[in-house]
Each structure stands twice: as C-alpha cells, then as structure tokens.
Design a protein around this motif. Structure first.
Motif, PDB file in Angstrom:
ATOM      1  N   GLY A 140       0.987  -1.204  -0.461  1.00 24.37           N
ATOM      2  CA  GLY A 140       0.195   0.079   0.260  1.00 24.37           C
ATOM      3  C   GLY A 140       1.043   1.397   0.539  1.00 24.37           C
ATOM      4  N   VAL A 141       2.231   0.726  -0.289  1.00 21.22           N
ATOM      5  CA  VAL A 141       2.846   3.204   0.014  1.00 21.22           C
ATOM      6  C   VAL A 141       3.407   2.219  -1.489  1.00 21.22           C
ATOM      7  CG1 VAL A 141       4.718   3.411   0.643  1.00 21.22           C
ATOM      8  CG2 VAL A 141       3.218   2.042   1.773  1.00 21.22           C
ATOM      9  N   LYS A 142       4.388   3.296  -2.273  1.00 20.07           N
ATOM     10  CA  LYS A 142       4.391   3.408  -3.391  1.00 20.07           C
ATOM     11  C   LYS A 142       5.367   3.997  -2.892  1.00 20.07           C
ATOM     12  CE  LYS A 142       4.513   6.437  -7.458  1.00 20.07           C
ATOM     13  NZ  LYS A 142       3.350   7.780  -7.681  1.00 20.07           N
ATOM     14  N   ILE A 143       6.422   3.254  -3.684  1.00 22.20           N
ATOM     15  CA  ILE A 143       7.994   3.467  -3.506  1.00 22.20           C
ATOM     16  C   ILE A 143       8.970   4.500  -4.170  1.00 22.20           C
ATOM     17  CG2 ILE A 143      10.114   2.541  -3.613  1.00 22.20           C
ATOM     18  CD1 ILE A 143       8.175   1.547  -1.365  1.00 22.20           C
ATOM     19  N   THR A 144       8.444   5.495  -4.202  1.00 21.73           N
ATOM     20  CA  THR A 144       9.395   6.788  -4.921  1.00 21.73           C
ATOM     21  C   THR A 144      10.890   7.152  -4.544  1.00 21.73           C
ATOM     22  OG1 THR A 144       9.096   8.230  -3.069  1.00 21.73           O
ATOM     23  CG2 THR A 144       7.090   8.105  -4.831  1.00 21.73           C
ATOM     24  N   LYS A 145      11.217   7.610  -4.483  1.00 22.99           N
ATOM     25  CA  LYS A 145      12.850   8.671  -3.992  1.00 22.99           C
ATOM     26  C   LYS A 145      12.860   8.361  -3.034  1.00 22.99           C
ATOM     27  CE  LYS A 145      16.816  11.239  -5.833  1.00 22.99           C
ATOM     28  NZ  LYS A 145      17.398  11.020  -4.211  1.00 22.99           N
ATOM     29  N   LEU A 146      12.132   9.186  -2.496  1.00 22.67           N
ATOM     30  CA  LEU A 146      11.649   9.555  -0.414  1.00 22.67           C
ATOM     31  C   LEU A 146      12.112   7.684  -0.164  1.00 22.67           C
ATOM     32  CD1 LEU A 146      11.401  10.692   2.023  1.00 22.67           C
ATOM     33  CD2 LEU A 146       9.113  11.000   1.371  1.00 22.67           C
ATOM     34  N   GLU A 147      11.130   7.562  -0.430  1.00 25.37           N
ATOM     35  CA  GLU A 147      11.178   5.981  -0.139  1.00 25.37           C
ATOM     36  C   GLU A 147      12.571   4.807  -0.168  1.00 25.37           C
ATOM     37  OE1 GLU A 147       7.699   7.530   0.909  1.00 25.37           O
ATOM     38  OE2 GLU A 147       8.873   6.928  -1.498  1.00 25.37           O
ATOM     39  N   TYR A 148      13.483   5.102  -1.222  1.00 24.95           N
ATOM     40  CA  TYR A 148      14.937   4.854  -1.620  1.00 24.95           C
ATOM     41  C   TYR A 148      15.332   5.353  -0.971  1.00 24.95           C
ATOM     42  CZ  TYR A 148      18.524   4.121  -4.293  1.00 24.95           C
ATOM     43  OH  TYR A 148      20.129   3.119  -4.474  1.00 24.95           O
ATOM     44  N   ASP A 149      15.494   6.974  -0.933  1.00 19.32           N
ATOM     45  CA  ASP A 149      16.455   7.454   0.222  1.00 19.32           C
ATOM     46  C   ASP A 149      16.690   6.515   1.548  1.00 19.32           C
ATOM     47  OD1 ASP A 149      17.350   8.507  -2.333  1.00 19.32           O
ATOM     48  OD2 ASP A 149      16.525  10.466  -1.576  1.00 19.32           O
ATOM     49  N   ILE A 150      15.312   6.862   2.026  1.00 16.41           N
ATOM     50  CA  ILE A 150      14.993   5.880   3.373  1.00 16.41           C
ATOM     51  C   ILE A 150      15.680   5.144   3.794  1.00 16.41           C
ATOM     52  CG2 ILE A 150      12.988   5.235   5.270  1.00 16.41           C
ATOM     53  CD1 ILE A 150      11.414   8.133   4.537  1.00 16.41           C
ATOM     54  N   MET A 151      15.505   3.837   2.627  1.00 20.35           N
ATOM     55  CA  MET A 151      15.969   2.703   2.771  1.00 20.35           C
ATOM     56  C   MET A 151      17.618   2.809   2.138  1.00 20.35           C
ATOM     57  SD  MET A 151      13.220  -0.051   0.849  1.00 20.35           S
ATOM     58  CE  MET A 151      13.401   1.224  -0.550  1.00 20.35           C
ATOM     59  N   ALA A 152      18.200   3.672   1.573  1.00 17.52           N
ATOM     60  CA  ALA A 152      19.709   3.516   1.421  1.00 17.52           C
ATOM     61  C   ALA A 152      20.025   4.759   2.431  1.00 17.52           C
ATOM     62  CB  ALA A 152      20.197   4.746   0.381  1.00 17.52           C
ATOM     63  N   ASN A 153      20.100   5.460   3.400  1.00 18.93           N
ATOM     64  CA  ASN A 153      20.870   5.780   4.566  1.00 18.93           C
ATOM     65  C   ASN A 153      20.496   5.303   5.999  1.00 18.93           C
ATOM     66  OD1 ASN A 153      21.603   8.958   3.917  1.00 18.93           O
ATOM     67  ND2 ASN A 153      19.658   8.979   2.821  1.00 18.93           N
ATOM     68  N   THR A 154      18.970   4.616   5.904  1.00 20.90           N
ATOM     69  CA  THR A 154      18.936   3.079   6.899  1.00 20.90           C
ATOM     70  C   THR A 154      20.402   2.723   6.962  1.00 20.90           C
ATOM     71  OG1 THR A 154      16.699   4.124   6.647  1.00 20.90           O
ATOM     72  CG2 THR A 154      17.198   1.344   7.814  1.00 20.90           C
ATOM     73  N   THR A 155      19.864   2.217   5.738  1.00 21.07           N
ATOM     74  CA  THR A 155      20.909   0.933   5.712  1.00 21.07           C
ATOM     75  C   THR A 155      22.634   1.492   5.960  1.00 21.07           C
ATOM     76  OG1 THR A 155      19.684  -0.020   3.623  1.00 21.07           O
ATOM     77  CG2 THR A 155      22.021  -0.778   3.700  1.00 21.07           C
ATOM     78  N   ILE A 156      22.599   2.773   5.357  1.00 24.18           N
ATOM     79  CA  ILE A 156      24.044   3.111   5.821  1.00 24.18           C
ATOM     80  C   ILE A 156      24.447   3.254   7.212  1.00 24.18           C
ATOM     81  CG2 ILE A 156      25.456   5.163   6.075  1.00 24.18           C
ATOM     82  CD1 ILE A 156      24.853   5.757   3.182  1.00 24.18           C
ATOM     83  N   ALA A 157      23.002   3.471   7.924  1.00 22.03           N
ATOM     84  CA  ALA A 157      23.183   4.276   9.694  1.00 22.03           C
ATOM     85  C   ALA A 157      22.832   2.470   9.956  1.00 22.03           C
ATOM     86  CB  ALA A 157      21.523   4.676   9.805  1.00 22.03           C
ATOM     87  N   ILE A 158      22.582   1.250  10.163  1.00 20.59           N
ATOM     88  CA  ILE A 158      22.808  -0.048  10.386  1.00 20.59           C
ATOM     89  C   ILE A 158      24.166  -0.328  10.116  1.00 20.59           C
ATOM     90  CG2 ILE A 158      21.993  -2.596  10.405  1.00 20.59           C
ATOM     91  CD1 ILE A 158      18.839  -1.248   9.014  1.00 20.59           C
ATOM     92  N   PHE A 159      25.033   0.095   9.388  1.00 21.34           N
ATOM     93  CA  PHE A 159      26.052  -1.018   8.705  1.00 21.34           C
ATOM     94  C   PHE A 159      27.437  -0.633   9.831  1.00 21.34           C
ATOM     95  CE2 PHE A 159      30.675  -0.756   7.236  1.00 21.34           C
ATOM     96  CZ  PHE A 159      30.936  -1.974   6.655  1.00 21.34           C
ATOM     97  N   GLU A 160      26.825   1.456   9.683  1.00 22.92           N
ATOM     98  CA  GLU A 160      27.991   1.649  10.915  1.00 22.92           C
ATOM     99  C   GLU A 160      28.033   1.592  12.320  1.00 22.92           C
ATOM    100  OE1 GLU A 160      28.126   5.971   8.219  1.00 22.92           O
ATOM    101  OE2 GLU A 160      26.999   5.925  10.115  1.00 22.92           O
ATOM    102  N   VAL A 161      26.470   1.406  12.848  1.00 23.90           N
ATOM    103  CA  VAL A 161      26.015   0.640  14.297  1.00 23.90           C
ATOM    104  C   VAL A 161      26.883  -0.407  14.471  1.00 23.90           C
ATOM    105  CG1 VAL A 161      24.523   0.011  15.775  1.00 23.90           C
ATOM    106  CG2 VAL A 161      23.979   2.359  14.494  1.00 23.90           C
ATOM    107  N   LEU A 162      26.443  -1.272  13.802  1.00 22.56           N
ATOM    108  CA  LEU A 162      26.860  -2.475  13.840  1.00 22.56           C
ATOM    109  C   LEU A 162      28.871  -2.525  13.234  1.00 22.56           C
ATOM    110  CD1 LEU A 162      24.625  -4.451  11.420  1.00 22.56           C
ATOM    111  CD2 LEU A 162      24.940  -4.974  14.154  1.00 22.56           C
ATOM    112  N   GLU A 163      29.271  -1.712  12.960  1.00 22.16           N
ATOM    113  CA  GLU A 163      30.657  -1.763  12.523  1.00 22.16           C
ATOM    114  C   GLU A 163      31.707  -1.493  13.634  1.00 22.16           C
ATOM    115  OE1 GLU A 163      33.533   0.281   9.195  1.00 22.16           O
ATOM    116  OE2 GLU A 163      31.636   1.818  10.285  1.00 22.16           O
ATOM    117  N   ARG A 164      31.233  -0.489  14.439  1.00 20.79           N
ATOM    118  CA  ARG A 164      31.668   0.194  15.797  1.00 20.79           C
ATOM    119  C   ARG A 164      31.627  -0.889  16.512  1.00 20.79           C
ATOM    120  NH1 ARG A 164      32.282   6.040  15.728  1.00 20.79           N
ATOM    121  NH2 ARG A 164      33.656   5.722  18.089  1.00 20.79           N
ATOM    122  N   ALA A 165      29.974  -1.331  16.653  1.00 16.72           N
ATOM    123  CA  ALA A 165      29.666  -2.746  17.550  1.00 16.72           C
ATOM    124  C   ALA A 165      31.320  -4.064  17.369  1.00 16.72           C
ATOM    125  CB  ALA A 165      29.167  -3.279  17.467  1.00 16.72           C
ATOM    126  N   TRP A 166      31.376  -4.282  16.098  1.00 12.97           N
ATOM    127  CA  TRP A 166      32.369  -5.098  15.588  1.00 12.97           C
ATOM    128  C   TRP A 166      33.975  -4.875  15.625  1.00 12.97           C
ATOM    129  CZ3 TRP A 166      32.138  -9.868  16.178  1.00 12.97           C
ATOM    130  CH2 TRP A 166      30.492 -10.582  15.952  1.00 12.97           C
TER     131      TRP A 166
END
Length: 264
Positions: free
Chosen positions: A5-31
């Motif tokens: 029910g959600v249209k995937i536009t550039k905004l949704e793509y950017d949210i996923m991209a930036n969330t991915t980067i944040a998740i990686f950085e959090v796990l990277e520092r933990a390891w």
C-alpha cells in the motif's frame, strides 16, 4: 512500484539507503570494539501493515554479513567459509559450526561499559530547573547523571574538591557547569581538570573569550549541553554512539518527510 500500500518513490528509496548506512555503521563500530572488521552485509526492508512505515524486516547474522577478526581475511568467521569449501566434509562442517559459535560468544561482548557519568555542577539551587532538563535529556540516552551544587566564586575550594572526587573514580566523566549570573564556574573547572567541560550560559559573550589554556564548550540550551556531553562519551561507547546515530537518522527522515508533504 507499490508495496504494502506504499508507493516506492525516491523518498522511500533514500530512506532505505540511509537506514542501511546507519545500520552498517552501528554494527561496524560494535564489531570494531572487539577488534573485528565488519566487511559488508545485506538486509531487506518491508512495510509495516499498520503504520505504513518502512522497516528493517531481516535477521542480520553470519548468513548475511562478513566478519574478519583483526581485519584478517584468513580468519573469516561467516558463511563465506562454507561457500569457499571445495568439498563438504564432516570436518569442514565442524569448522563452520565453530565459527558460528565464535560469533555467538562474541556477541555477549557487545554489552557496553555503563560506568560513564555526566556530572552537572550548578552554581546555586536557582539553576536546578535547567539542570533537570539536562538530566532528562541524558536519561533518554540512558546516561548516568549526578547533580551537585558548588559556587566557584563563593566556595572555590569546595568546587575543586568536587572535581577531585570524580577524577579519582577512574571512569569516563564529563562535567556540565550551569551558572546563572556568571560564567566563572566552567572556566574554574576547566582550569583544574583535564576532563571535558560543557558550560550552559545565559550571557555568552564573555564565555566566548575565556583565558588561554582553558577549553570549555559554551551552549545556551540545556538540550545542547546534554547532546555535547553524550557525543564526547560516545567516542568510547559504541552503544551510546548507536543511539546518537539513530537519533540523527530519525531527524533526517522527519525533515525529508516534512519536505515531501509540503511539496505534495
């Protein structure tokens, strides 16, 4: 394209991209905190059926990341070991199992050091209201806080004793000096300790020109004082750093969504 029910536009793509980067950085520092390099990972996103929010909908483990202890590829502890097998033998499978067990044990080391402390020193009881705002903001980040009253002008020796008390604890400490009418408390503390100091001031003009050899950060809002103290302690606490990183991600998301709402 529409998903859940959600249209995937550039905004949704950017949210996923930036969330991915944040998740990686959090796990990277933990390891990195246990001398292990997170090389890469893959994750999947989904749409929450109720809120229509984009959420991480994946399990991040040794099936989806690559880990190199001490940054050494030869010591890899992830599923790549299985992929690289030329022949699947019982002994090879035992090695894979041992690697996964190694990862499970190391995850227990992710528990952060909870000894760090923010010490708020106010010049008089009249400063308590602003100090309580700082305390509240620190508690949101699960930081321990102690509040003290000591006037650098009226009882300088006592102020120095308070500083020495915390210096002797052998734990990470950040001081926040809160004074109502004068900017003297912060510089006095800064001149007598190597620990970091943040000053919360109402009249900042003289605070921006402290004597040489003193290093105080000056802010005028209680929330900023808490943020600055947390950012210092986060340098050596991957868990606190993760909270700060997620907070920054959420601020970015809110701004992008607000902009998209106005445009539409």
């Amino acid at each position: 394209m529409e998903i859940g029910g959600v249209k995937i536009t550039k905004l949704e793509y950017d949210i996923m991209a930036n969330t991915t980067i944040a998740i990686f950085e959090v796990l990277e520092r933990a390891w990195a905190s246990i001398d292990c390099t997170l090389v890469d990972m893959k994750i999947e996103f989904g749409i929450d059926a109720m809120s229509r929010e984009i959420l991480l909908s994946d399990v991040i483990d040794s099936d989806s990341w690559r880990l190199w202890p001490s940054g050494d590829k030869r010591l890899m502890k992830d599923k790549q070991v299985y992929r690289n097998l030329k022949e699947v033998t019982p002994e090879a499978l035992k090695e894979v199992k041992r690697n996964f067990q190694w990862v499970a044990k190391k995850l227990d080391l992710f528990i952060p050091d909870s000894t760090a402390l923010v010490v708020i020193i106010m010049g008089s009881p009249s400063d308590k209201t602003r100090c309580e705002i700082i305390q509240e903001q620190c508690h949101k980040l699960e930081l321990k806080v102690e509040m003290r009253i000591s006037s650098a002008h009226k009882e300088t020796a006592d102020t120095l004793n308070v500083i020495s008390e915390y210096e002797g604890m052998g734990i990470p400490v950040v001081f926040i000096a809160v004074a109502g009418r004068s900017n003297g408390l912060g510089p006095v503390i800064s001149g007598n300790t190597a620990f970091p100091i943040t000053k919360l001031e109402r009249d900042i003009w003289s605070s921006l020109s402290t004597p040489s050899g003193l290093g105080c950060c000056t802010v005028i809002h209680p929330e900023a004082a808490a943020q600055h103290a947390a950012s210092i302690l986060a340098l050596n606490d991957h868990s606190l750093w993760a909270k700060m990183r997620v907070k920054r991600l959420n601020i970015w998301k809110d701004l992008r969504k607000a902009d998209a709402y106005l445009r539409n």
